[in-house]
Write an enzyme that holds these catalytic residues in place. Sequence first.
Site, mmCIF file in Angstrom:
data_model
loop_
_atom_site.group_PDB
_atom_site.id
_atom_site.type_symbol
_atom_site.label_atom_id
_atom_site.label_comp_id
_atom_site.label_asym_id
_atom_site.label_seq_id
_atom_site.Cartn_x
_atom_site.Cartn_y
_atom_site.Cartn_z
ATOM 1 C CB ALA A 1 1.377 7.595 -3.652
ATOM 2 C CG HIS B 1 -4.572 4.154 -0.048
ATOM 3 N ND1 HIS B 1 -4.552 5.633 -0.176
ATOM 4 C CD2 HIS B 1 -5.166 3.031 0.420
ATOM 5 C CE1 HIS B 1 -5.819 5.817 1.452
ATOM 6 N NE2 HIS B 1 -5.880 4.236 1.883
ATOM 7 C CD GLU C 1 5.867 -4.702 5.702
ATOM 8 O OE1 GLU C 1 6.846 -3.674 5.971
ATOM 9 O OE2 GLU C 1 5.629 -5.789 5.350
ATOM 10 C CD GLN D 1 -5.665 -1.656 9.503
ATOM 11 O OE1 GLN D 1 -6.599 -1.248 10.245
ATOM 12 N NE2 GLN D 1 -5.170 -1.541 8.721
ATOM 13 C CG MET E 1 3.093 8.588 1.117
ATOM 14 S SD MET E 1 2.090 8.652 -0.524
ATOM 15 C CE MET E 1 3.914 9.198 -0.954
ATOM 16 N NE ARG F 1 -7.184 9.738 11.434
ATOM 17 C CZ ARG F 1 -7.811 8.288 11.507
ATOM 18 N NH1 ARG F 1 -6.871 7.268 10.870
ATOM 19 N NH2 ARG F 1 -8.935 7.855 11.878
#
Length: 286
Positions: free
Chosen positions: A35, A37, A150, A155, A186, A189
């Site tokens: 979810a 993504h 975020e 990154q 979420m 991993r």
Amino acid sequence: MQVIARPAELRSRVAQWRRAGERIAFVPTMGNLHAGHGSLVQQARRLADRVIVSIFVNPLQFGPNEDFAAYPRTPDEDRRMSESLQVDVLFLPEVEDMYPRGQASTVRVHVPGLEDILCGAFRPGHFSGVATIVAKLLNLVQPDVAVFGEKDYQQLLIIRRTAHDLSMPVQIVGAPTTREPDGLAMSSRNRYLTPAERERAPHIFQALERARMAVEAGVTDFARLEREGFSALEQAGFRPDYFAIRDAETLEAPTPQPGRRLVVLAAARIGRARLIDNVRATVPGG
Ligand code: PAF
């Protein structure tokens, strides 16, 4: 939805859309879509006429003892989910197309000052691997806008810096972290967690939230809050890598100036999983 593996085919599809004056959004992923993504894709949809999602488990960003081989790969589910999210193109490049000369001899992007701190101190080479693949993908797709979560805050800053310093004509958009009802961010991993570890996992978000609330209540002894956060994670059964309060723009040590925007970040291991999360905080006043 069109599924494309070859970079040349992707380029010609994008060129067609461009000729038609369409705006293009891009969401790079490593697959195992969830979810989180889904919300990146929805954000991309709101910003453009066409949405491209890439799935590429990038070997360059995994260390020799990390989970490249074990990283969850769920191509059928990913395809179904992309379809239901009305993705226009699912781009699935092969390692040979991304690194034709082999990984060791590919040109690499480095982001001095940002790539070796926080997660970078514990995952040498990781962020250079991320910056390199993202630069390549952005050059291939040439989107108007690219959306990143975020949750991977360091990154996101590294990608912004890469796009800016390499003069890439793309807008980098950060999308808020999607959380489980108990607060756990979420992540693909999370699959590595046993049921007992899963129960403890929300302690990361809770510790971050406690630090955020303390900052927003006017506590300026950030070193103490970091120590408290770190030991709260240890007490909850984690092996923390770090618990840090930093300037939200630069990730440098923060000043307690009123109105200053900060970020509280943590990375911690539990069982086979290494989980990361962060929340923003604003120094009161100003
Ligand atoms: O966040 C990820 O899934 C990856 O690091 C990214 C940005 C797709 C680069 O491989």
